[in-house]
Design a protein around this motif. Structure first.
Motif, PDB file in Angstrom:
ATOM      1  N   ARG A  35      -5.396  17.123  30.069  1.00 30.97           N
ATOM      2  CA  ARG A  35      -4.701  17.318  31.346  1.00 30.97           C
ATOM      3  C   ARG A  35      -3.504  16.372  31.440  1.00 30.97           C
ATOM      4  N   ALA A  36      -3.677  15.142  31.013  1.00 29.83           N
ATOM      5  CA  ALA A  36      -2.576  14.175  31.031  1.00 29.83           C
ATOM      6  C   ALA A  36      -1.421  14.669  30.161  1.00 29.83           C
ATOM      7  N   LEU A  37      -1.739  15.254  29.026  1.00 27.87           N
ATOM      8  CA  LEU A  37      -0.680  15.744  28.136  1.00 27.87           C
ATOM      9  C   LEU A  37       0.011  16.978  28.686  1.00 27.87           C
ATOM     10  N   VAL A  38      -0.690  17.754  29.495  1.00 26.17           N
ATOM     11  CA  VAL A  38      -0.033  18.877  30.174  1.00 26.17           C
ATOM     12  C   VAL A  38       0.994  18.320  31.164  1.00 26.17           C
ATOM     13  N   LEU A  39       0.608  17.258  31.847  1.00 22.80           N
ATOM     14  CA  LEU A  39       1.499  16.652  32.842  1.00 22.80           C
ATOM     15  C   LEU A  39       2.690  15.943  32.199  1.00 22.80           C
ATOM     16  N   ALA A  40       2.438  15.298  31.061  1.00 22.20           N
ATOM     17  CA  ALA A  40       3.496  14.521  30.396  1.00 22.20           C
ATOM     18  C   ALA A  40       3.296  14.603  28.882  1.00 22.20           C
ATOM     19  N   PRO A  41       3.793  15.653  28.256  1.00 28.71           N
ATOM     20  CA  PRO A  41       3.562  15.867  26.821  1.00 28.71           C
ATOM     21  C   PRO A  41       4.082  14.757  25.910  1.00 28.71           C
ATOM     22  N   LEU A  42       5.012  13.966  26.391  1.00 30.47           N
ATOM     23  CA  LEU A  42       5.587  12.901  25.558  1.00 30.47           C
ATOM     24  C   LEU A  42       5.101  11.511  25.959  1.00 30.47           C
ATOM     25  N   SER A  43       4.086  11.436  26.788  1.00 27.58           N
ATOM     26  CA  SER A  43       3.548  10.147  27.212  1.00 27.58           C
ATOM     27  C   SER A  43       2.906   9.444  26.020  1.00 27.58           C
ATOM     28  N   SER A  44       3.471   8.318  25.623  1.00 24.93           N
ATOM     29  CA  SER A  44       2.903   7.602  24.478  1.00 24.93           C
ATOM     30  C   SER A  44       1.487   7.131  24.773  1.00 24.93           C
ATOM     31  N   GLU A  45       1.225   6.765  26.014  1.00 21.20           N
ATOM     32  CA  GLU A  45      -0.117   6.325  26.392  1.00 21.20           C
ATOM     33  C   GLU A  45      -1.130   7.471  26.231  1.00 21.20           C
ATOM     34  N   ALA A  46      -0.765   8.650  26.689  1.00 20.11           N
ATOM     35  CA  ALA A  46      -1.660   9.810  26.567  1.00 20.11           C
ATOM     36  C   ALA A  46      -1.808  10.231  25.104  1.00 20.11           C
ATOM     37  N   LEU A  47      -0.733  10.177  24.342  1.00 18.35           N
ATOM     38  CA  LEU A  47      -0.804  10.540  22.924  1.00 18.35           C
ATOM     39  C   LEU A  47      -1.697   9.570  22.147  1.00 18.35           C
ATOM     40  N   LEU A  48      -1.570   8.283  22.419  1.00 18.06           N
ATOM     41  CA  LEU A  48      -2.440   7.297  21.779  1.00 18.06           C
ATOM     42  C   LEU A  48      -3.901   7.529  22.151  1.00 18.06           C
ATOM     43  N   LEU A  49      -4.126   7.797  23.413  1.00 19.28           N
ATOM     44  CA  LEU A  49      -5.480   8.039  23.886  1.00 19.28           C
ATOM     45  C   LEU A  49      -6.066   9.291  23.238  1.00 19.28           C
ATOM     46  N   LYS A  50      -5.250  10.319  23.074  1.00 15.26           N
ATOM     47  CA  LYS A  50      -5.719  11.536  22.398  1.00 15.26           C
ATOM     48  C   LYS A  50      -6.139  11.193  20.964  1.00 15.26           C
ATOM     49  N   GLY A  51      -5.366  10.365  20.295  1.00 11.02           N
ATOM     50  CA  GLY A  51      -5.735   9.929  18.957  1.00 11.02           C
ATOM     51  C   GLY A  51      -7.051   9.174  18.937  1.00 11.02           C
ATOM     52  N   ARG A  52      -7.267   8.338  19.928  1.00  9.45           N
ATOM     53  CA  ARG A  52      -8.522   7.585  20.009  1.00  9.45           C
ATOM     54  C   ARG A  52      -9.706   8.514  20.252  1.00  9.45           C
ATOM     55  N   VAL A  53      -9.522   9.491  21.138  1.00  9.08           N
ATOM     56  CA  VAL A  53     -10.611  10.430  21.438  1.00  9.08           C
ATOM     57  C   VAL A  53     -10.930  11.274  20.208  1.00  9.08           C
ATOM     58  N   VAL A  54      -9.908  11.815  19.573  1.00  8.70           N
ATOM     59  CA  VAL A  54     -10.122  12.655  18.393  1.00  8.70           C
ATOM     60  C   VAL A  54     -10.757  11.837  17.269  1.00  8.70           C
ATOM     61  N   SER A  55     -10.341  10.599  17.106  1.00  8.76           N
ATOM     62  CA  SER A  55     -10.929   9.736  16.080  1.00  8.76           C
ATOM     63  C   SER A  55     -12.395   9.437  16.394  1.00  8.76           C
ATOM     64  N   ALA A  56     -12.709   9.225  17.657  1.00  2.00           N
ATOM     65  CA  ALA A  56     -14.103   8.983  18.049  1.00  2.00           C
ATOM     66  C   ALA A  56     -14.953  10.225  17.778  1.00  2.00           C
ATOM     67  N   GLN A  57     -14.394  11.384  18.030  1.00  2.00           N
ATOM     68  CA  GLN A  57     -15.119  12.622  17.732  1.00  2.00           C
ATOM     69  C   GLN A  57     -15.351  12.762  16.229  1.00  2.00           C
ATOM     70  N   ALA A  58     -14.342  12.430  15.439  1.00  2.00           N
ATOM     71  CA  ALA A  58     -14.481  12.501  13.981  1.00  2.00           C
ATOM     72  C   ALA A  58     -15.547  11.524  13.501  1.00  2.00           C
ATOM     73  N   HIS A  59     -15.549  10.345  14.068  1.00  2.00           N
ATOM     74  CA  HIS A  59     -16.539   9.335  13.689  1.00  2.00           C
ATOM     75  C   HIS A  59     -17.949   9.822  13.986  1.00  2.00           C
ATOM     76  N   ASP A  60     -18.137  10.446  15.133  1.00  2.00           N
ATOM     77  CA  ASP A  60     -19.463  10.929  15.518  1.00  2.00           C
ATOM     78  C   ASP A  60     -19.896  12.152  14.719  1.00  2.00           C
ATOM     79  N   ALA A  61     -18.972  13.051  14.440  1.00  2.00           N
ATOM     80  CA  ALA A  61     -19.333  14.329  13.826  1.00  2.00           C
ATOM     81  C   ALA A  61     -19.269  14.299  12.299  1.00  2.00           C
ATOM     82  N   ARG A  62     -18.190  13.744  11.766  1.00  2.00           N
ATOM     83  CA  ARG A  62     -17.964  13.817  10.314  1.00  2.00           C
ATOM     84  C   ARG A  62     -17.367  12.503   9.807  1.00  2.00           C
TER      85      ARG A  62
END
Length: 81
Positions: A35-62
């Motif tokens: 949702r944050a990225l929909v509001l601000a697609p170039l937000s460095s804070e949101a982009l970094l956070l997306k990387g952290r979330v995706v990395s956490a998912q990768a760590h848990d799953a694979r």
């Protein structure tokens, strides 16, 4: 609940995503950061956070799958640009 009350507030969405990430509620964190990225697609804070979330998912799953980790790195690269 607050994030649902303020769906168009970038700061609220980012903070809700961060709180969910820290609480290991990854689906909720992903929902808020998307949702944050929909509001601000170039937000460095949101982009970094997306990387952290995706990395956490990768760590848990694979944790041994390099392709899963590459997805997280892609978001960090986007934030760096």
């Amino acid at each position: 609940r607050i994030a649902r009350r303020f769906p168009d507030d970038l700061a609220v969405q980012v903070h809700a995503a961060e709180a969910n990430l820290l609480a290991a509620r990854l689906p909720q964190a992903l929902e808020r950061v998307e949702r944050a990225l929909v509001l601000a697609p170039l937000s460095s804070e949101a982009l970094l956070l997306k990387g952290r979330v995706v990395s956490a998912q990768a760590h848990d799953a694979r944790p041994d799958d390099p392709a899963a980790w590459a997805t997280g790195r892609d978001w960090f690269r986007k934030a760096n640009r």
